[in-house]
Design a protein around this motif. Structure first.
Motif, mmCIF file in Angstrom:
data_model
loop_
_atom_site.group_PDB
_atom_site.id
_atom_site.type_symbol
_atom_site.label_atom_id
_atom_site.label_comp_id
_atom_site.label_asym_id
_atom_site.label_seq_id
_atom_site.Cartn_x
_atom_site.Cartn_y
_atom_site.Cartn_z
ATOM 1 N N ALA A 199 1.829 -8.245 -13.643
ATOM 2 C CA ALA A 199 1.563 -8.843 -12.337
ATOM 3 C C ALA A 199 2.086 -7.913 -11.252
ATOM 4 C CB ALA A 199 2.230 -10.206 -12.234
ATOM 5 N N PRO A 200 1.319 -7.691 -10.191
ATOM 6 C CA PRO A 200 1.797 -6.794 -9.132
ATOM 7 C C PRO A 200 3.178 -7.159 -8.609
ATOM 8 C CG PRO A 200 -0.514 -7.306 -8.798
ATOM 9 C CD PRO A 200 -0.045 -8.172 -9.928
ATOM 10 N N GLU A 201 3.452 -8.456 -8.480
ATOM 11 C CA GLU A 201 4.739 -8.867 -7.926
ATOM 12 C C GLU A 201 5.906 -8.563 -8.876
ATOM 13 O OE1 GLU A 201 2.525 -12.575 -9.438
ATOM 14 O OE2 GLU A 201 2.076 -10.767 -8.271
ATOM 15 N N ALA A 202 5.588 -8.213 -10.132
ATOM 16 C CA ALA A 202 6.649 -7.859 -11.077
ATOM 17 C C ALA A 202 7.052 -6.389 -10.945
ATOM 18 C CB ALA A 202 6.200 -8.138 -12.509
ATOM 19 N N LEU A 203 6.301 -5.623 -10.172
ATOM 20 C CA LEU A 203 6.599 -4.206 -9.986
ATOM 21 C C LEU A 203 7.508 -4.031 -8.776
ATOM 22 C CD1 LEU A 203 3.048 -2.664 -10.555
ATOM 23 C CD2 LEU A 203 4.853 -3.098 -12.241
ATOM 24 N N ARG A 204 8.581 -3.262 -8.958
ATOM 25 C CA ARG A 204 9.556 -3.049 -7.886
ATOM 26 C C ARG A 204 9.498 -1.613 -7.398
ATOM 27 N NH1 ARG A 204 14.840 -1.217 -7.650
ATOM 28 N NH2 ARG A 204 15.297 -1.348 -9.875
ATOM 29 N N LEU A 205 9.420 -1.429 -6.090
ATOM 30 C CA LEU A 205 9.475 -0.092 -5.518
ATOM 31 C C LEU A 205 10.765 0.589 -5.966
ATOM 32 C CD1 LEU A 205 8.335 2.059 -3.544
ATOM 33 C CD2 LEU A 205 9.599 0.877 -1.718
ATOM 34 N N TRP A 206 10.635 1.793 -6.516
ATOM 35 C CA TRP A 206 11.802 2.467 -7.073
ATOM 36 C C TRP A 206 12.047 3.825 -6.442
ATOM 37 C CZ3 TRP A 206 12.053 6.000 -11.768
ATOM 38 C CH2 TRP A 206 13.392 6.291 -12.073
ATOM 39 N N LEU A 207 11.070 4.724 -6.518
ATOM 40 C CA LEU A 207 11.228 6.073 -5.978
ATOM 41 C C LEU A 207 9.975 6.497 -5.241
ATOM 42 C CD1 LEU A 207 12.716 8.269 -8.885
ATOM 43 C CD2 LEU A 207 13.903 7.565 -6.809
ATOM 44 N N VAL A 208 10.140 7.444 -4.329
ATOM 45 C CA VAL A 208 9.027 8.192 -3.759
ATOM 46 C C VAL A 208 9.273 9.651 -4.112
ATOM 47 C CG1 VAL A 208 7.907 8.983 -1.637
ATOM 48 C CG2 VAL A 208 8.514 6.570 -1.896
ATOM 49 N N THR A 209 8.269 10.295 -4.652
ATOM 50 C CA THR A 209 8.388 11.702 -5.025
ATOM 51 C C THR A 209 7.534 12.550 -4.097
ATOM 52 O OG1 THR A 209 6.525 11.742 -6.597
ATOM 53 C CG2 THR A 209 8.664 10.998 -7.434
ATOM 54 N N ARG A 210 8.006 13.777 -3.854
ATOM 55 C CA ARG A 210 7.196 14.745 -3.109
ATOM 56 C C ARG A 210 7.214 16.038 -3.904
ATOM 57 N NH1 ARG A 210 7.874 15.228 3.192
ATOM 58 N NH2 ARG A 210 10.077 15.433 2.609
ATOM 59 N N GLY A 211 6.049 16.493 -4.317
ATOM 60 C CA GLY A 211 5.935 17.648 -5.188
ATOM 61 C C GLY A 211 5.973 18.970 -4.450
ATOM 62 N N ALA A 212 5.935 20.030 -5.247
ATOM 63 C CA ALA A 212 6.025 21.379 -4.697
ATOM 64 C C ALA A 212 4.883 21.685 -3.734
ATOM 65 C CB ALA A 212 6.048 22.397 -5.840
ATOM 66 N N HIS A 213 3.720 21.062 -3.931
ATOM 67 C CA HIS A 213 2.567 21.303 -3.063
ATOM 68 C C HIS A 213 2.358 20.174 -2.058
ATOM 69 C CE1 HIS A 213 1.549 24.750 -5.514
ATOM 70 N NE2 HIS A 213 1.642 24.001 -6.593
ATOM 71 N N GLY A 214 3.368 19.316 -1.902
ATOM 72 C CA GLY A 214 3.312 18.277 -0.883
ATOM 73 C C GLY A 214 2.788 16.939 -1.342
ATOM 74 N N GLY A 215 2.245 16.853 -2.565
ATOM 75 C CA GLY A 215 1.728 15.581 -3.053
ATOM 76 C C GLY A 215 2.816 14.526 -3.115
ATOM 77 N N VAL A 216 2.489 13.310 -2.673
ATOM 78 C CA VAL A 216 3.468 12.225 -2.598
ATOM 79 C C VAL A 216 3.089 11.120 -3.568
ATOM 80 C CG1 VAL A 216 4.354 10.372 -1.127
ATOM 81 C CG2 VAL A 216 4.174 12.703 -0.237
#
Length: 262
Positions: A164-181
């Motif tokens: 269920a979407p509500e069971a997912l918790r925001l944990w990390l944001v990543t930013r890669g070497a080429h800027g991808g988030v």
């Protein structure tokens, strides 16, 4: 002496985020020479892999801090063709990728990872379940709830594991070497046997319909070393994968979010 978590490789950032605000902005218009180069590179990629399609996608146009655990993510509507500018030296209208992934643990502390099939845009690459973010339709908004729903759908479509979407918790944001988030959501732990069973059922169902699943293999990994062992002559790793697995193994996900967090 206590040893802290291994830092991410150069160019990869792991941001502890509990609040995420998304703001839309127009995509920059490529100058004529860039558009010609973009179209040429894209056409070459399609000839090499006819399964590629130039559909709508949301891309990252900026990422800034907002308070100690908040981030403002600026995004723009574009199409997959825009990503061809990654291979155009000197391009000024390039927009980094934006994706939403699921960190799916097992009860014994391992994480589910998958290898992209040969027909995909990155054949052989190991990554977390998830994918590029789609822009919202008319009357809809792209916000944290939309990203959470997108991540849950990708998890089910790629691995057969429903959450269920509500069971997912925001944990990390990543930013890669080429800027991808990447926006990473932590799912509740599931038994390893169940994860393998759901994936096997998905593969069987897709094969019976004459389709090849997006992931051709899954693995359960519990350390950076186990992630590194996945790489081979015909495979690769998403740049964020080793540091994310290392962060989880270090116990970071056990820390509860602050009140009102995502």
């Amino acid at each position: 002496m206590p040893v802290g978590p291994t830092p991410p490789p150069p160019g990869v950032e792991l941001l502890d985020v509990h609040r995420l605000r998304l703001v839309e902005t127009p995509a920059p218009e490529p100058p004529p020479w860039e558009r010609l180069a973009m179209d040429r590179v894209w056409d070459e990629a399609v000839r090499a892999n006819p399964s590629l399609f130039d559909g709508p996608v949301a891309a990252c146009a900026g990422l800034t801090r907002e308070g100690p655990h908040g981030v403002v993510l600026t995004w723009a509507r574009t199409t997959y063709r825009r990503h061809a500018l990654r291979r155009v030296p000197g391009a000024t209208a390039r927009l980094p990728a934006l994706f939403a992934d699921v960190v799916q643990p097992t009860g014994d502390g391992r994480l589910l990872v998958g290898r992209m099939a040969r027909w995909t845009s990155a054949p052989g690459r190991w990554l977390l379940p998830g994918g590029s973010v789609e822009p919202p339709g008319a009357g809809q908004v792209l916000d944290l709830a939309a990203l959470r729903g997108h991540a849950a759908r990708e998890l089910a479509e790629e691995t057969g594991v429903e959450s269920a979407p509500e069971a997912l918790r925001l944990w990390l944001v990543t930013r890669g070497a080429h800027g991808g988030v990447g926006v990473l959501f932590l799912a509740p732990p599931r038994p390893a046997a169940l994860l393998r069973e759901r994936f096997a059922a998905l593969v069987a169902a897709e094969t019976s319909r004459g389709r090849e699943p997006e992931l051709d293999r899954i693995a359960l990994v519990g350390s950076r070393a186990e992630v590194a062992d996945l790489a081979g002559p015909h495979t690769g790793l998403a740049d964020y994968l080793e540091p994310v697995v290392g962060r989880y193994a270090a116990g970071a996900p056990l820390r509860p979010p602050p009140p009102g967090g995502g």
